[in-house]
Design an enzyme around this catalytic site. Structure first.
Site, mmCIF file in Angstrom:
data_model
loop_
_atom_site.group_PDB
_atom_site.id
_atom_site.type_symbol
_atom_site.label_atom_id
_atom_site.label_comp_id
_atom_site.label_asym_id
_atom_site.label_seq_id
_atom_site.Cartn_x
_atom_site.Cartn_y
_atom_site.Cartn_z
ATOM 1 N N CYS A 305 0.806 -1.227 0.000
ATOM 2 C CA CYS A 305 0.000 0.000 0.000
ATOM 3 C C CYS A 305 0.836 1.273 0.000
ATOM 4 C CB CYS A 305 -0.982 -0.010 1.173
ATOM 5 S SG CYS A 305 -0.216 0.084 2.811
ATOM 6 N N HIS A 353 -2.554 1.227 6.763
ATOM 7 C CA HIS A 353 -2.961 1.128 5.356
ATOM 8 C C HIS A 353 -3.182 2.534 4.791
ATOM 9 C CE1 HIS A 353 -4.393 -0.829 1.768
ATOM 10 N NE2 HIS A 353 -5.469 -0.060 1.769
ATOM 11 N N HIS A 365 -5.899 1.815 -4.418
ATOM 12 C CA HIS A 365 -5.004 1.305 -3.378
ATOM 13 C C HIS A 365 -4.581 -0.117 -3.696
ATOM 14 C CE1 HIS A 365 -8.140 -0.891 -0.620
ATOM 15 N NE2 HIS A 365 -8.560 -0.886 -1.858
#
Length: 393
Positions: A305, A353, A365
């Site tokens: 990420c 994240h 993402h």
């Protein structure tokens, strides 16, 4: 948008909301049965319910991603420490070479003194002295050396002192590097452990149970999409109000943009160059869609990420730190309602994240192991999962 990446659904897989009455009735029945199964208590044999398995797998993936960010931090520290250590070792090698050359020159002077009968102690005694300065002081040889020879002695003493100091620094740096490498191994093992546990749980599911989990996930995505649409309407309303207040002047960057923040959002909301940078970042981000999530990866073929968001903004000429923990501080925090395309959306209390906002409540993402870079609602894991929004650049 995300709908472009959804596979066509068969009639049997459709859920409530489909306009065909016969299919809708069957779907409602299916969803009701699925809900009962998902919420069922563990069976007599101790096997967890499907809902418990789903929650456990999600938790393990989240823990794996958190461990991945710790791994990324350890890897970055190790890389920097290795570079520093290599530099010190190279410097020590160069200094040692100079020291040896000076030692040879001093040895030749001592030998010359001996040959000319200057009653100087032999070269071996000189080389075995604690320091050259001790040798010359003890034997009062300095008074018999030429200016050039004295300069060589002074240079040798200085070089030897610097070399010994740098050798000590290199030794300490090597010890620090060893510690960093050990931390990296521990972090790597933590990621692999969590991923292994998740795979083990999933491997126990039957094909029917996996299909039910997929249906549950689909329902969750549809709910997230609904919330994303609500956010988009809210942002559009706020943008329209802001434009009306400013006399109708255009303040956005297109249909996916939002009103400039009026709550101290900083240069990102006032600097027109932000929209240009964000456009470059998002062009790059869209080109990465479909590439696999691989923990620790920074591209170009795969990403985790924070590796993705770092690469996305690098394409726009902006350098972001490697980890989510540092990226969250690399810009100005704004509210979710004020999010603009290009902003970073961070998730969970441990900030483990991150995705890049593209407008209309959606982001790009790298979700988790086994998944691919994709467009998805910022509410993909519920509204409570959102930690903060940060505007870089």
């Amino acid at each position: 948008m995300a709908s472009q990446h959804r596979k066509p659904r068969s009639a049997g897989a459709r859920v409530a909301g489909i306009r065909t009455p016969a299919l809708a009735t069957a779907a409602l029945t299916s969803v009701a049965l699925l809900s009962q199964t998902a919420n069922a208590a563990p069976s007599d044999d101790g096997k967890p319910s499907l809902e418990e398995v789903e929650k456990k797998v999600d938790d393990l993936y989240r823990q794996a991603e958190s461990a991945t960010e710790k791994y990324n931090a350890a890897k970055e520290k190790t890389t920097k420490q290795r570079k520093r250590t290599d530099g010190l070792v190279d410097d020590v090698a160069q200094r040692t070479q100079k020291l040896n050359e000076a030692r040879e020159e001093l040895g030749s002077y001592a030998a010359a003194q001996y040959r000319t009968g200057a009653s100087a102690p032999d070269t071996a005694a000189f080389l075995l002295a604690d320091t050259p300065q001790d040798y010359f002081d003890q034997n009062q040889l300095m008074s018999r050396l030429t200016d050039r020879q004295k300069d060589v002695v002074d240079d040798y003493v200085t070089e030897r002192s610097a070399t010994m100091k740098q050798r000590q620094e290199a030794t300490e740096s090597l010890a620090t590097l060893t510690d960093a490498q050990n931390d990296l191994k521990v972090a790597k093992a933590a990621v692999q452990k969590k991923l292994g546990e998740a795979r083990e749980l999933l491997s126990r599911l039957t094909a029917q149970e996996k299909a039910r989990l997929a249906a549950i996930e689909k329902q969750r995505q549809e709910e997230a999409a609904r919330k994303a649409a609500e956010l988009a309407r809210q942002q559009a309303a706020e943008q329209a109000a802001a434009q009306q207040e400013s006399g109708g002047a255009s303040a956005g960057t297109g249909s996916s943009s939002t009103a400039p923040s009026t709550s101290g959002s900083g240069s990102g909301s006032e600097d027109p160059s932000y929209a240009t940078k964000a456009e470059k970042a998002l062009t790059f981000a869209r080109a990465q869609i479909g590439k696999p999530y691989v923990w620790g990866a920074t591209g170009p073929d795969s990403y985790d990420c924070s590796g993705l968001t770092q690469a996305v903004w690098k394409a726009a000429g902006v350098t972001l730190p490697r980890t989510t923990y540092d990226q969250v501080d690399a810009g100005t925090t704004v509210s979710l309602a004020d999010a603009r395309p290009g902003d970073l959306i961070f998730f969970y209390d441990d900030v483990s994240h991150v995705g890049v906002y593209i407008g209309n409540g959606m982001m790009i993402h790298a979700p988790k192991p086994g998944a691919y870079v994709r467009e998805e609602s910022v509410f993909y894991d519920g509204e409570s999962g959102i930690h903060s929004v940060v505007r870089p650049a």
